[in-house]
Design a protein around this motif. Structure first.
Motif, PDB file in Angstrom:
ATOM      1  N   ILE A   1      -0.320  85.015  27.640  1.00 42.54           N
ATOM      2  CA  ILE A   1      -0.532  83.529  27.353  1.00 42.54           C
ATOM      3  C   ILE A   1      -1.657  82.971  27.503  1.00 42.54           C
ATOM      4  O   ILE A   1      -2.110  82.365  26.446  1.00 42.54           O
ATOM      5  N   ILE A   2      -2.301  83.431  28.584  1.00 43.89           N
ATOM      6  CA  ILE A   2      -3.798  82.876  28.791  1.00 43.89           C
ATOM      7  C   ILE A   2      -4.651  83.359  27.578  1.00 43.89           C
ATOM      8  O   ILE A   2      -5.468  82.447  27.225  1.00 43.89           O
ATOM      9  N   GLU A   3      -4.541  84.417  27.257  1.00 42.89           N
ATOM     10  CA  GLU A   3      -5.643  85.322  26.283  1.00 42.89           C
ATOM     11  C   GLU A   3      -5.255  84.454  24.677  1.00 42.89           C
ATOM     12  O   GLU A   3      -6.141  84.434  24.227  1.00 42.89           O
ATOM     13  N   LEU A   4      -4.083  84.268  24.506  1.00 36.81           N
ATOM     14  CA  LEU A   4      -3.741  83.865  23.198  1.00 36.81           C
ATOM     15  C   LEU A   4      -3.842  82.339  23.094  1.00 36.81           C
ATOM     16  O   LEU A   4      -3.940  81.716  22.050  1.00 36.81           O
ATOM     17  N   ASP A   5      -3.575  81.752  24.033  1.00 36.57           N
ATOM     18  CA  ASP A   5      -3.361  80.182  23.994  1.00 36.57           C
ATOM     19  C   ASP A   5      -4.931  79.646  23.904  1.00 36.57           C
ATOM     20  O   ASP A   5      -5.708  80.106  24.506  1.00 36.57           O
ATOM     21  N   GLU A   6      -5.143  78.569  22.855  1.00 40.39           N
ATOM     22  CA  GLU A   6      -6.195  78.203  22.766  1.00 40.39           C
ATOM     23  C   GLU A   6      -6.870  77.291  23.830  1.00 40.39           C
ATOM     24  O   GLU A   6      -8.023  77.017  24.089  1.00 40.39           O
ATOM     25  N   HIS A   7      -5.957  76.812  24.859  1.00 40.12           N
ATOM     26  CA  HIS A   7      -6.533  76.025  25.922  1.00 40.12           C
ATOM     27  C   HIS A   7      -6.159  76.874  27.343  1.00 40.12           C
ATOM     28  O   HIS A   7      -5.800  76.258  28.507  1.00 40.12           O
ATOM     29  N   GLY A   8      -6.029  78.206  27.103  1.00 40.03           N
ATOM     30  CA  GLY A   8      -5.874  79.288  28.277  1.00 40.03           C
ATOM     31  C   GLY A   8      -4.560  79.018  29.215  1.00 40.03           C
ATOM     32  O   GLY A   8      -4.459  79.123  30.297  1.00 40.03           O
ATOM     33  N   GLY A   9      -3.342  78.765  28.522  1.00 42.44           N
ATOM     34  CA  GLY A   9      -2.103  78.459  29.017  1.00 42.44           C
ATOM     35  C   GLY A   9      -1.858  77.127  29.699  1.00 42.44           C
ATOM     36  O   GLY A   9      -0.694  76.837  30.108  1.00 42.44           O
ATOM     37  N   ASN A  10      -2.998  76.441  29.741  1.00 43.83           N
ATOM     38  CA  ASN A  10      -2.651  75.040  30.112  1.00 43.83           C
ATOM     39  C   ASN A  10      -2.472  73.992  28.888  1.00 43.83           C
ATOM     40  O   ASN A  10      -2.722  74.309  27.781  1.00 43.83           O
ATOM     41  N   ARG A  11      -1.792  72.906  29.219  1.00 36.44           N
ATOM     42  CA  ARG A  11      -1.379  72.080  28.186  1.00 36.44           C
ATOM     43  C   ARG A  11      -2.278  70.866  28.121  1.00 36.44           C
ATOM     44  O   ARG A  11      -2.466  70.024  29.033  1.00 36.44           O
ATOM     45  N   PRO A  12      -2.977  70.372  26.813  1.00 32.65           N
ATOM     46  CA  PRO A  12      -3.551  69.053  26.811  1.00 32.65           C
ATOM     47  C   PRO A  12      -2.708  68.094  26.962  1.00 32.65           C
ATOM     48  O   PRO A  12      -1.610  68.322  26.352  1.00 32.65           O
ATOM     49  N   LEU A  13      -3.248  66.827  27.483  1.00 33.22           N
ATOM     50  CA  LEU A  13      -2.272  65.682  27.401  1.00 33.22           C
ATOM     51  C   LEU A  13      -3.024  64.417  27.177  1.00 33.22           C
ATOM     52  O   LEU A  13      -4.165  64.375  27.521  1.00 33.22           O
ATOM     53  N   GLN A  14      -2.779  63.734  26.228  1.00 36.73           N
ATOM     54  CA  GLN A  14      -3.062  62.324  25.599  1.00 36.73           C
ATOM     55  C   GLN A  14      -2.321  61.287  26.134  1.00 36.73           C
ATOM     56  O   GLN A  14      -1.158  61.231  26.009  1.00 36.73           O
ATOM     57  N   ILE A  15      -2.743  60.244  26.109  1.00 30.76           N
ATOM     58  CA  ILE A  15      -2.116  58.750  26.562  1.00 30.76           C
ATOM     59  C   ILE A  15      -2.267  58.200  25.115  1.00 30.76           C
ATOM     60  O   ILE A  15      -3.471  57.943  24.762  1.00 30.76           O
ATOM     61  N   CYS A  16      -1.315  57.598  24.448  1.00 30.03           N
ATOM     62  CA  CYS A  16      -1.173  56.795  23.406  1.00 30.03           C
ATOM     63  C   CYS A  16      -0.575  55.728  23.237  1.00 30.03           C
ATOM     64  O   CYS A  16       0.152  55.234  24.104  1.00 30.03           O
ATOM     65  N   TRP A  17      -1.243  54.836  22.574  1.00 26.04           N
ATOM     66  CA  TRP A  17      -0.516  53.371  22.547  1.00 26.04           C
ATOM     67  C   TRP A  17      -1.215  52.609  21.292  1.00 26.04           C
ATOM     68  O   TRP A  17      -1.907  53.498  20.201  1.00 26.04           O
ATOM     69  N   HIS A  18      -0.390  51.557  20.884  1.00 25.59           N
ATOM     70  CA  HIS A  18      -0.479  51.092  19.613  1.00 25.59           C
ATOM     71  C   HIS A  18      -1.735  50.176  19.357  1.00 25.59           C
ATOM     72  O   HIS A  18      -2.391  49.894  20.444  1.00 25.59           O
ATOM     73  N   GLU A  19      -2.426  50.028  18.404  1.00 28.33           N
ATOM     74  CA  GLU A  19      -3.607  49.207  18.225  1.00 28.33           C
ATOM     75  C   GLU A  19      -3.333  47.944  18.593  1.00 28.33           C
ATOM     76  O   GLU A  19      -4.277  47.341  19.075  1.00 28.33           O
ATOM     77  N   ARG A  20      -2.205  47.476  18.395  1.00 29.33           N
ATOM     78  CA  ARG A  20      -1.920  45.906  18.744  1.00 29.33           C
ATOM     79  C   ARG A  20      -2.236  45.818  20.396  1.00 29.33           C
ATOM     80  O   ARG A  20      -2.455  44.510  20.590  1.00 29.33           O
ATOM     81  N   SER A  21      -2.243  46.742  21.097  1.00 28.76           N
ATOM     82  CA  SER A  21      -2.315  46.739  22.587  1.00 28.76           C
ATOM     83  C   SER A  21      -3.596  46.953  23.088  1.00 28.76           C
ATOM     84  O   SER A  21      -3.846  47.047  24.426  1.00 28.76           O
ATOM     85  N   ASN A  22      -4.341  47.591  22.182  1.00 24.91           N
ATOM     86  CA  ASN A  22      -5.932  48.037  22.728  1.00 24.91           C
ATOM     87  C   ASN A  22      -6.595  46.828  23.568  1.00 24.91           C
ATOM     88  O   ASN A  22      -7.347  47.349  24.561  1.00 24.91           O
ATOM     89  N   ASN A  23      -6.560  45.864  22.883  1.00 24.95           N
ATOM     90  CA  ASN A  23      -7.258  44.769  23.922  1.00 24.95           C
ATOM     91  C   ASN A  23      -6.422  43.787  24.665  1.00 24.95           C
ATOM     92  O   ASN A  23      -6.982  42.920  25.349  1.00 24.95           O
ATOM     93  N   ASP A  24      -5.261  44.206  25.259  1.00 24.83           N
ATOM     94  CA  ASP A  24      -4.454  43.614  25.879  1.00 24.83           C
ATOM     95  C   ASP A  24      -4.990  43.996  27.354  1.00 24.83           C
ATOM     96  O   ASP A  24      -5.005  45.159  27.577  1.00 24.83           O
ATOM     97  N   LEU A  25      -5.576  42.922  28.236  1.00 26.84           N
ATOM     98  CA  LEU A  25      -6.109  43.217  29.551  1.00 26.84           C
ATOM     99  C   LEU A  25      -5.116  43.984  30.327  1.00 26.84           C
ATOM    100  O   LEU A  25      -5.484  44.854  30.971  1.00 26.84           O
ATOM    101  N   ALA A  26      -3.976  43.679  30.491  1.00 31.88           N
ATOM    102  CA  ALA A  26      -2.853  44.072  31.406  1.00 31.88           C
ATOM    103  C   ALA A  26      -2.855  45.623  30.869  1.00 31.88           C
ATOM    104  O   ALA A  26      -2.451  46.508  31.820  1.00 31.88           O
TER     105      ALA A  26
END
Length: 326
Positions: free
Chosen positions: A279-304
């Motif tokens: 799995i490690i040799e075939l996986d582009e991330h070495g068997g580990n999973r990339p994680l992103q945090i996603c949010w909508h543009e409307r909340s980008n400048n919301d301080l909280a």
């Protein structure tokens, strides 16, 4: 609201009026505003025409405001202060913050930040409330419809109005209990794991992510990648491990199993082994999973919102199971 009357007003004229009032002199007000005296005199004439009042009378010591000017100043100053506030975001007061944030995150990823986050919220933002639910891979509908405030997932691509930030790469492992025939082997191969029953947690092979791509590569090489049990319940997965199934999971879940099982009576010992080299040799991330945090543009400048997502990113990157991008 009479829009026609409002449109006649010029903010620059209001600023000029207050400056003349404060300075008591057109020349001093012009110097303060960085304009010429004739230009400011024209502005004063426009003010007189707009408000139908002379506004200022000349005295030996300078200009003296009329009764109408004093009345106007009491109304105009708050307006200019409000306009000034429009240009600057309000300060974030965590102690008085009263908000609820809805976050979609899978249980293995949640384990990497929830404990320190809850501790920080208790002391810094006691009025901030969380609603946590499991995440469907590559589903942005709740973010788009404002049903969710932020989502933690593997998302190689996002819609144009969805922002994302790479948090890091979650380590993976295989969990075995003593009831698994492979438990006492010094080396466990991929073939060994395929020949025994297995369970997966939040690993939908029909989704377009790095793990499913790797699974398809393995299938093309003749491997049969079919788990005995797929579940989104850790309780079910724990029972499956207890009964001898191999559990492919994030490292955070593996550590959680070790901690929980060590306190449970009548449970077999548990061992964590690395992901197989195939799995490690075939996986582009070495068997580990990339994680992103996603949010909508409307909340980008919301301080909280920004404070919360930055704290989540910080705690996840501090986790011993997360490889942080350089």
């Amino acid at each position: 609201m009479n829009l026609n009357e409002i449109l006649k007003l010029d903010i620059k004229l209001l600023v000029a009026f207050i400056t003349i009032l404060e300075e008591g002199s057109v020349s001093r007000a012009a110097e303060r505003l960085g304009v010429t005296q004739p230009a400011l005199s024209k502005s004063l004439q426009r003010l007189r025409e707009t408000f139908k009042d002379s506004l200022f009378t000349r005295q030996a010591y300078g200009l003296s405001p009329t009764a109408r000017a004093i009345e106007l100043s009491d109304m105009i100053k708050p307006i200019l202060n409000s306009l000034s506030d429009l240009m600057h975001p309000s300060a974030l007061n965590l102690e008085t913050l009263d908000r609820k944030f809805r976050i979609k995150v899978n249980e293995g990823d949640l384990e990497s930040f929830i404990e320190p986050l809850l501790a920080e919220l208790q002391y810094k933002a006691p009025g901030l409330r969380l609603s946590l639910s499991s995440n469907d891979e590559l589903n942005f509908d709740d973010l788009l419809s404002a049903q969710t405030d932020m989502s933690i997932m593997h998302a190689s691509e996002t819609p144009g109005n969805i922002r994302s930030k790479l948090i890091g790469y979650m380590d993976s492992c295989v969990i075995l209990s003593e009831t698994n025939p492979l438990f006492h082997q010094k080396e466990v191969t991929f073939e060994d794991l395929l020949n025994h029953r297995s369970v997966t947690h939040h690993l939908p092979l029909n989704c377009i992510n790095s793990l499913s791509v790797t699974a398809n590569k393995l299938k093309n090489q003749g491997y049969c990648i079919e788990p005995t049990l797929e579940t989104d319940s850790l309780m079910v997965a724990m029972q499956a491990v207890k009964r001898g199934m191999s559990f492919f999971a994030p490292r955070s879940i593996g550590e959680l199993f070790l901690n929980v099982i060590s306190t449970k009576p009548n449970f077999y010992p548990v061992r964590l082994i690395p992901m197989p080299k195939e799995i490690i040799e075939l996986d582009e991330h070495g068997g580990n999973r990339p994680l992103q945090i996603c949010w909508h543009e409307r909340s980008n400048n919301d301080l909280a919102h920004r404070w919360l997502r930055e704290r989540i990113i910080y705690f996840m990157r501090e986790s011993p199971w997360m490889q942080v991008p350089e």
